[in-house]
Write a protein that holds these residues in place. Structure first.
Motif, PDB file in Angstrom:
ATOM      1  N   UNK A  44      17.278 -62.600  62.195  1.00  0.00           N
ATOM      2  CA  UNK A  44      17.661 -61.181  62.138  1.00  0.00           C
ATOM      3  C   UNK A  44      17.307 -60.561  60.785  1.00  0.00           C
ATOM      4  N   UNK A  45      17.500 -61.330  59.715  1.00  0.00           N
ATOM      5  CA  UNK A  45      17.192 -60.803  58.399  1.00  0.00           C
ATOM      6  C   UNK A  45      15.710 -60.516  58.226  1.00  0.00           C
ATOM      7  N   UNK A  46      14.852 -61.420  58.689  1.00  0.00           N
ATOM      8  CA  UNK A  46      13.414 -61.209  58.559  1.00  0.00           C
ATOM      9  C   UNK A  46      12.941 -60.052  59.433  1.00  0.00           C
ATOM     10  N   UNK A  88      15.063 -67.445  53.329  1.00  0.00           N
ATOM     11  CA  UNK A  88      14.662 -67.791  54.689  1.00  0.00           C
ATOM     12  C   UNK A  88      15.131 -66.753  55.702  1.00  0.00           C
ATOM     13  N   UNK A  89      15.845 -65.718  55.249  1.00  0.00           N
ATOM     14  CA  UNK A  89      16.195 -64.608  56.122  1.00  0.00           C
ATOM     15  C   UNK A  89      17.445 -64.784  56.943  1.00  0.00           C
ATOM     16  N   UNK A  90      18.232 -65.836  56.703  1.00  0.00           N
ATOM     17  CA  UNK A  90      19.475 -66.007  57.463  1.00  0.00           C
ATOM     18  C   UNK A  90      20.535 -65.083  56.867  1.00  0.00           C
ATOM     19  N   UNK A  91      20.801 -63.983  57.563  1.00  0.00           N
ATOM     20  CA  UNK A  91      21.709 -62.940  57.082  1.00  0.00           C
ATOM     21  C   UNK A  91      23.026 -62.998  57.838  1.00  0.00           C
ATOM     22  N   UNK A 111      24.600 -63.176  52.029  1.00  0.00           N
ATOM     23  CA  UNK A 111      24.797 -61.741  52.242  1.00  0.00           C
ATOM     24  C   UNK A 111      23.629 -61.026  51.574  1.00  0.00           C
ATOM     25  N   UNK A 112      22.470 -61.073  52.218  1.00  0.00           N
ATOM     26  CA  UNK A 112      21.256 -60.537  51.603  1.00  0.00           C
ATOM     27  C   UNK A 112      21.380 -59.030  51.410  1.00  0.00           C
ATOM     28  N   UNK A 113      21.848 -58.322  52.432  1.00  0.00           N
ATOM     29  CA  UNK A 113      21.945 -56.867  52.341  1.00  0.00           C
ATOM     30  C   UNK A 113      22.849 -56.424  51.214  1.00  0.00           C
ATOM     31  N   UNK A 114      24.024 -57.060  51.070  1.00  0.00           N
ATOM     32  CA  UNK A 114      24.958 -56.677  50.013  1.00  0.00           C
ATOM     33  C   UNK A 114      24.375 -56.966  48.635  1.00  0.00           C
ATOM     34  N   UNK A 115      23.665 -58.085  48.503  1.00  0.00           N
ATOM     35  CA  UNK A 115      23.096 -58.440  47.198  1.00  0.00           C
ATOM     36  C   UNK A 115      21.920 -57.527  46.846  1.00  0.00           C
ATOM     37  N   UNK A 116      21.095 -57.159  47.828  1.00  0.00           N
ATOM     38  CA  UNK A 116      20.010 -56.218  47.552  1.00  0.00           C
ATOM     39  C   UNK A 116      20.592 -54.850  47.200  1.00  0.00           C
ATOM     40  N   UNK A 117      21.703 -54.489  47.827  1.00  0.00           N
ATOM     41  CA  UNK A 117      22.363 -53.225  47.485  1.00  0.00           C
ATOM     42  C   UNK A 117      22.817 -53.230  46.021  1.00  0.00           C
ATOM     43  N   UNK A 118      23.407 -54.348  45.574  1.00  0.00           N
ATOM     44  CA  UNK A 118      23.817 -54.434  44.174  1.00  0.00           C
ATOM     45  C   UNK A 118      22.613 -54.373  43.242  1.00  0.00           C
ATOM     46  N   UNK A 119      21.516 -55.002  43.650  1.00  0.00           N
ATOM     47  CA  UNK A 119      20.293 -54.923  42.854  1.00  0.00           C
ATOM     48  C   UNK A 119      19.821 -53.475  42.738  1.00  0.00           C
ATOM     49  N   UNK A 120      19.864 -52.744  43.852  1.00  0.00           N
ATOM     50  CA  UNK A 120      19.430 -51.341  43.830  1.00  0.00           C
ATOM     51  C   UNK A 120      20.345 -50.460  42.995  1.00  0.00           C
TER      52      UNK A 120
END
Length: 381
Positions: free
Chosen positions: A353-355, A312-315, A284-293
């Motif tokens: 899709x993630x990349x 590797x961008x697999x979201x 869950x790249x988007x959710x984890x980057x959101x928590x980082x932000x």
């Protein structure tokens, strides 16, 4: 020499002289003074412990880092374990020696003069070339293709990295003899000794300090073959002296900066393994980057930081959410780099899709799937 191997002094000296000759023919600058010094060291140290003898010879004969591999090969061939049989080492004769009750590590033997037709230094040179070619193959091999033994060697190479740290101007200034701004206070203090005349002009220059680095590493199932070696790179960054923050993520974000501050990388990774609970799971790249932000930007990232996001961008979640969070992260840091272990493969295209969602907000897209790519990154940070 007691507790193991007793060797006549003249035989030991003869072998030391021959070893110096082997090193010279292999390309090292082993002069007579070094050979004499090594013989004196062995007279005090003895030859019972192979590791001590090897370290002493390296301290005497090796002057440059690139000479170490040649020295190690020459040592292993010339000063060898008596248990070895066959190959080049078996072609070297043994000196006469009186054996006493054997202690652990006391079965080292070494050659005198080689038999006719055996060129020891030719074997040294060929073995050194073989070792160098194996090291080069290991540097360029994909982490996913390494055996367990090769992975240990690659981990040792990553532990030896000395990253070239990025610098940024500091707000502090220091006095010097040249610059763009006068150091008025320093000049006034110095002029008190000359009746108020500013004879010694001083200037202020802005200093530099290491730029903060933030490493955010994907540990999901698709990154399983890469994540542990990439965390070795994170440990090298953490030990570099720069202000470094390290996070890992799969389905959640976990800060592991404190765990990586341990000097031993194996101990550090064991501590990380005890803390992280989502190894080899989903992404869950988007959710984890959101928590980082939302949670860590003000405390860890800061505006001057260099952010390295490894994935590797697999979201699994919505790519549009990842794009929004990447845009926010890019505005919060100095530079944002995306590291992909698959990017160095022939024919690779960033089609996940993630990349596709993240790359418009990335300053640079870098491969990180082998030792060579991480060495290049450490040199170019």
């Amino acid at each position: 020499m007691t507790h193991g191997l007793a060797v006549r002094g003249d035989a030991l000296a003869a072998n030391v002289v021959l070893f110096g000759r082997v090193l010279r023919r292999a390309g090292l600058s082993a002069d007579a003074d070094q050979t004499r010094r090594f013989a004196q060291v062995l007279a005090l140290l003895g030859v019972e412990r192979c590791g001590d003898v090897k370290a002493a010879g390296r301290a005497v004969f090796v002057r440059r880092p690139e000479e170490r591999a040649t020295y190690d090969v020459a040592f292993e061939l010339f000063w060898r374990r008596s248990a070895l049989a066959g190959g080049a080492s078996a072609a070297l004769p043994r000196i006469r020696q009186r054996r006493e009750p054997r202690a652990p590590g006391a079965d080292m033997s070494f050659g005198a003069e080689p038999p006719p037709g055996v060129d020891v230094t030719d074997v040294v040179e060929r073995t050194a070339r073989t070792g160098a070619s194996r090291e080069e193959r290991l540097r360029t091999a994909d982490f996913a293709d390494l055996t367990s033994d090769e992975a240990r060697d690659a981990a040792a190479m990553l532990a030896a990295l000395r990253p070239r740290l990025p610098l940024r101007p500091s707000r502090r200034r220091r006095a010097s003899r040249s610059g763009e701004r006068l150091a008025a206070r320093a000049m006034l203090r110095r002029s008190l000794g000359t009746g108020g005349e500013p004879l010694d002009w001083r200037w202020l220059n802005r200093t530099e300090r290491p730029r903060p680095i933030v490493l955010v590493c994907d540990i999901s199932g698709s990154m399983e073959r890469y994540s542990r070696l990439l965390l070795r790179f994170g440990h090298a960054l953490a030990r570099s002296g720069a202000p470094v923050e390290v996070f890992v993520f799969g389905t959640r974000l976990t800060r592991i900066t404190r765990e990586l501050r341990v000097r031993d990388p194996d101990v550090a990774l064991r501590r990380v393994g005890h803390k992280v609970v989502d190894w080899s799971g989903g992404t869950r790249i988007g959710a984890c980057v959101r928590e980082l932000n939302r949670r860590w930007v003000r405390r860890a990232v800061r505006s001057g930081a260099l952010v390295l996001l490894v994935s590797d961008g697999w979201e699994r979640d919505d790519p549009a959410r990842l794009a929004r969070e990447m845009a926010t992260l890019r505005r919060s840091c100095h530079r944002l780099l995306w590291l992909d272990p698959l990017a160095g493969r022939p024919g690779f295209e960033p089609a996940t899709q993630g990349l596709v969602a993240a790359l418009p907000y990335v300053d640079d897209f870098i491969p990180c799937g082998n030792v060579a790519s991480l060495q290049a990154l450490a040199a170019d940070l």
